[in-house]
Motif scaffolding. Structure first.
Motif, PDB file in Angstrom:
ATOM      1  N   GLN A 163       0.818  -1.215   0.000  1.00 46.35           N
ATOM      2  CA  GLN A 163       0.000   0.000   0.000  1.00 46.35           C
ATOM      3  C   GLN A 163       0.852   1.265   0.000  1.00 46.35           C
ATOM      4  O   GLN A 163       0.322   2.369  -0.022  1.00 46.35           O
ATOM      5  N   GLY A 164       2.178   1.107   0.092  1.00 46.69           N
ATOM      6  CA  GLY A 164       3.060   2.265   0.125  1.00 46.69           C
ATOM      7  C   GLY A 164       3.303   2.794   1.521  1.00 46.69           C
ATOM      8  O   GLY A 164       3.678   3.950   1.699  1.00 46.69           O
ATOM      9  N   LEU A 165       3.098   1.950   2.532  1.00 49.15           N
ATOM     10  CA  LEU A 165       3.294   2.348   3.924  1.00 49.15           C
ATOM     11  C   LEU A 165       4.434   1.550   4.546  1.00 49.15           C
ATOM     12  O   LEU A 165       4.752   0.454   4.097  1.00 49.15           O
ATOM     13  N   VAL A 166       5.002   2.110   5.599  1.00 50.31           N
ATOM     14  CA  VAL A 166       6.106   1.469   6.320  1.00 50.31           C
ATOM     15  C   VAL A 166       5.774   1.484   7.807  1.00 50.31           C
ATOM     16  O   VAL A 166       5.325   2.503   8.336  1.00 50.31           O
ATOM     17  N   LEU A 167       6.003   0.347   8.469  1.00 46.83           N
ATOM     18  CA  LEU A 167       5.802   0.254   9.909  1.00 46.83           C
ATOM     19  C   LEU A 167       7.076   0.725  10.598  1.00 46.83           C
ATOM     20  O   LEU A 167       8.127   0.118  10.448  1.00 46.83           O
ATOM     21  N   SER A 168       6.978   1.820  11.365  1.00 47.66           N
ATOM     22  CA  SER A 168       8.139   2.340  12.085  1.00 47.66           C
ATOM     23  C   SER A 168       8.319   1.650  13.429  1.00 47.66           C
ATOM     24  O   SER A 168       9.436   1.478  13.900  1.00 47.66           O
ATOM     25  N   GLY A 169       7.226   1.265  14.064  1.00 48.36           N
ATOM     26  CA  GLY A 169       7.302   0.589  15.358  1.00 48.36           C
ATOM     27  C   GLY A 169       5.928   0.165  15.819  1.00 48.36           C
ATOM     28  O   GLY A 169       4.912   0.666  15.337  1.00 48.36           O
ATOM     29  N   ILE A 170       5.928  -0.778  16.755  1.00 48.36           N
ATOM     30  CA  ILE A 170       4.668  -1.253  17.304  1.00 48.36           C
ATOM     31  C   ILE A 170       4.880  -1.585  18.769  1.00 48.36           C
ATOM     32  O   ILE A 170       5.928  -2.097  19.150  1.00 48.36           O
ATOM     33  N   LYS A 171       3.911  -1.246  19.608  1.00 47.70           N
ATOM     34  CA  LYS A 171       3.989  -1.506  21.040  1.00 47.70           C
ATOM     35  C   LYS A 171       2.638  -2.018  21.519  1.00 47.70           C
ATOM     36  O   LYS A 171       1.625  -1.333  21.409  1.00 47.70           O
ATOM     37  N   ILE A 172       2.641  -3.245  22.037  1.00 49.59           N
ATOM     38  CA  ILE A 172       1.434  -3.825  22.614  1.00 49.59           C
ATOM     39  C   ILE A 172       1.413  -3.440  24.089  1.00 49.59           C
ATOM     40  O   ILE A 172       2.347  -3.746  24.827  1.00 49.59           O
TER      41      ILE A 172
END
Length: 159
Positions: A120-129
Protein backbone atom coordinates in the motif's frame (compact mmCIF):
# COMPACT_ATOMS: atom_id res chain seq x y z
CA UNK A 1 5.52 11.35 -12.87
CA UNK A 2 6.80 11.70 -9.35
CA UNK A 3 9.03 14.55 -8.24
CA UNK A 4 10.67 14.38 -4.81
CA UNK A 5 11.95 17.77 -3.78
CA UNK A 6 13.32 20.21 -6.34
CA UNK A 7 11.37 22.24 -8.84
CA UNK A 8 9.38 21.61 -11.97
CA UNK A 9 7.50 23.71 -14.48
CA UNK A 10 3.81 22.96 -14.33
CA UNK A 11 1.38 23.39 -17.20
CA UNK A 12 -1.97 24.18 -15.56
CA UNK A 13 -4.20 22.16 -17.89
CA UNK A 14 -1.86 19.17 -18.22
CA UNK A 15 -0.30 18.78 -14.78
CA UNK A 16 -1.62 18.51 -11.27
CA UNK A 17 0.35 18.91 -8.06
CA UNK A 18 -0.42 16.79 -5.03
CA UNK A 19 1.60 16.28 -1.89
CA UNK A 20 1.99 13.35 0.51
CA UNK A 21 2.81 13.97 4.15
CA UNK A 22 5.68 11.62 5.09
CA UNK A 23 5.49 12.19 8.85
CA UNK A 24 4.73 9.37 11.26
CA UNK A 25 1.09 8.55 12.08
CA UNK A 26 0.16 6.94 15.39
CA UNK A 27 -2.41 4.22 14.78
CA UNK A 28 -4.25 2.84 17.78
CA UNK A 29 -4.74 -0.92 18.01
CA UNK A 30 -7.88 -1.90 19.87
CA UNK A 31 -8.55 -5.53 19.06
CA UNK A 32 -11.70 -6.30 21.01
CA UNK A 33 -12.90 -9.84 20.47
CA UNK A 34 -9.86 -11.21 18.66
CA UNK A 35 -9.62 -14.95 19.26
CA UNK A 36 -6.45 -16.54 20.60
CA UNK A 37 -5.67 -20.24 20.13
CA UNK A 38 -8.31 -22.28 21.88
CA UNK A 39 -11.02 -19.79 20.85
CA UNK A 40 -10.32 -17.53 23.83
CA UNK A 41 -11.65 -14.00 23.15
CA UNK A 42 -9.04 -11.36 24.00
CA UNK A 43 -8.88 -7.61 24.29
CA UNK A 44 -5.64 -6.23 22.87
CA UNK A 45 -4.51 -2.62 23.33
CA UNK A 46 -1.52 -1.16 21.54
CA UNK A 47 -0.17 1.52 19.26
CA UNK A 48 1.71 1.39 15.97
CA UNK A 49 3.71 4.07 14.21
CA UNK A 50 3.14 4.02 10.45
CA UNK A 51 4.45 6.38 7.80
CA UNK A 52 4.26 6.74 4.05
CA UNK A 53 7.27 5.15 2.35
CA UNK A 54 9.97 7.37 0.94
CA UNK A 55 12.10 4.73 -0.84
CA UNK A 56 11.58 2.94 -4.15
CA UNK A 57 9.48 0.88 -5.00
CA UNK A 58 7.15 1.54 -2.04
CA UNK A 59 6.94 5.25 -2.82
CA UNK A 60 5.47 4.38 -6.24
CA UNK A 61 2.83 2.26 -4.49
CA UNK A 62 2.10 5.18 -2.17
CA UNK A 63 1.68 7.58 -5.07
CA UNK A 64 -0.69 5.22 -6.92
CA UNK A 65 -2.78 4.19 -3.92
CA UNK A 66 -2.66 7.06 -1.43
CA UNK A 67 -2.47 10.22 -3.51
CA UNK A 68 -5.53 12.33 -2.90
CA UNK A 69 -6.51 10.61 0.36
CA UNK A 70 -6.71 12.54 3.61
CA UNK A 71 -4.34 11.61 6.43
CA UNK A 72 -7.26 10.15 8.43
CA UNK A 73 -8.18 7.85 5.53
CA UNK A 74 -4.60 6.63 5.27
CA UNK A 75 -4.50 5.97 9.02
CA UNK A 76 -7.79 4.02 8.76
CA UNK A 77 -6.33 1.87 5.96
CA UNK A 78 -3.28 1.14 8.12
CA UNK A 79 -5.54 0.36 11.11
CA UNK A 80 -7.53 -2.19 9.09
CA UNK A 81 -4.37 -3.93 7.88
CA UNK A 82 -2.95 -3.99 11.42
CA UNK A 83 -6.19 -5.43 12.85
CA UNK A 84 -6.22 -8.21 10.26
CA UNK A 85 -2.62 -9.12 11.04
CA UNK A 86 -3.32 -8.90 14.78
CA UNK A 87 -6.15 -11.42 14.47
CA UNK A 88 -4.02 -13.83 12.39
CA UNK A 89 -1.05 -13.70 14.76
CA UNK A 90 -3.18 -13.96 17.90
CA UNK A 91 -5.03 -16.98 16.49
CA UNK A 92 -1.71 -18.84 16.24
CA UNK A 93 -0.70 -18.39 19.92
CA UNK A 94 -2.36 -18.83 23.29
CA UNK A 95 -3.34 -15.71 25.16
CA UNK A 96 -0.90 -16.65 27.96
CA UNK A 97 2.04 -16.84 25.52
CA UNK A 98 1.12 -13.51 23.93
CA UNK A 99 0.73 -11.78 27.31
CA UNK A 100 3.95 -13.17 28.81
CA UNK A 101 6.24 -12.69 25.80
CA UNK A 102 4.98 -9.43 24.29
CA UNK A 103 8.24 -8.68 22.48
CA UNK A 104 7.99 -11.93 20.52
CA UNK A 105 4.31 -11.25 19.82
CA UNK A 106 5.18 -7.74 18.59
CA UNK A 107 7.92 -9.17 16.33
CA UNK A 108 5.51 -11.71 14.85
CA UNK A 109 2.92 -9.00 14.29
CA UNK A 110 5.48 -6.71 12.63
CA UNK A 111 6.65 -9.50 10.34
CA UNK A 112 3.05 -10.37 9.39
CA UNK A 113 1.97 -6.82 8.52
CA UNK A 114 5.09 -5.36 6.84
CA UNK A 115 4.50 -6.88 3.38
CA UNK A 116 0.85 -5.81 3.37
CA UNK A 117 1.73 -2.26 4.35
CA UNK A 118 4.49 -2.20 1.73
CA UNK A 119 2.00 -3.07 -1.02
CA UNK A 120 0.00 0.00 0.00
CA UNK A 121 3.06 2.27 0.13
CA UNK A 122 3.29 2.35 3.92
CA UNK A 123 6.11 1.47 6.32
CA UNK A 124 5.80 0.25 9.91
CA UNK A 125 8.14 2.34 12.09
CA UNK A 126 7.30 0.59 15.36
CA UNK A 127 4.67 -1.25 17.30
CA UNK A 128 3.99 -1.51 21.04
CA UNK A 129 1.43 -3.82 22.61
CA UNK A 130 0.26 -2.31 25.89
CA UNK A 131 -2.04 -5.07 27.16
CA UNK A 132 -3.46 -8.45 26.22
CA UNK A 133 -6.31 -9.65 28.40
CA UNK A 134 -9.07 -12.22 28.22
CA UNK A 135 -12.40 -10.54 27.58
CA UNK A 136 -14.19 -10.11 30.94
CA UNK A 137 -17.03 -12.54 31.55
CA UNK A 138 -16.00 -14.92 28.80
CA UNK A 139 -13.10 -16.69 30.50
CA UNK A 140 -15.36 -18.22 33.15
CA UNK A 141 -17.80 -19.49 30.52
CA UNK A 142 -15.25 -21.34 28.38
CA UNK A 143 -14.97 -24.51 30.50
CA UNK A 144 -18.77 -24.79 30.71
CA UNK A 145 -19.12 -24.39 26.96
CA UNK A 146 -16.76 -27.25 26.29
CA UNK A 147 -14.46 -25.30 23.99
CA UNK A 148 -16.49 -24.35 20.93
CA UNK A 149 -19.83 -24.62 22.61
CA UNK A 150 -21.10 -27.22 20.15
CA UNK A 151 -24.16 -29.04 21.41
CA UNK A 152 -23.52 -32.57 22.54
CA UNK A 153 -25.67 -35.26 20.97
CA UNK A 154 -28.55 -36.30 23.16
CA UNK A 155 -29.83 -39.84 23.85
CA UNK A 156 -31.38 -41.60 20.92
CA UNK A 157 -34.99 -42.65 21.13
CA UNK A 158 -35.93 -45.66 19.07
CA UNK A 159 -39.38 -47.13 18.77
Amino acid sequence: RTIRGGRVIRMPLLNRIDRLDLTVMNVELAGDGALARGFVPCVVQGIAQVRIADQEPEVDNAVRRLMGLRREEIAELARELLHGALRRVLAAVTHEDAAVDRERFEAQLSHEVESQLSRQGLVLSGIKIQSIEVRPGRAEALPRLGGLGAPKPGPRHTT
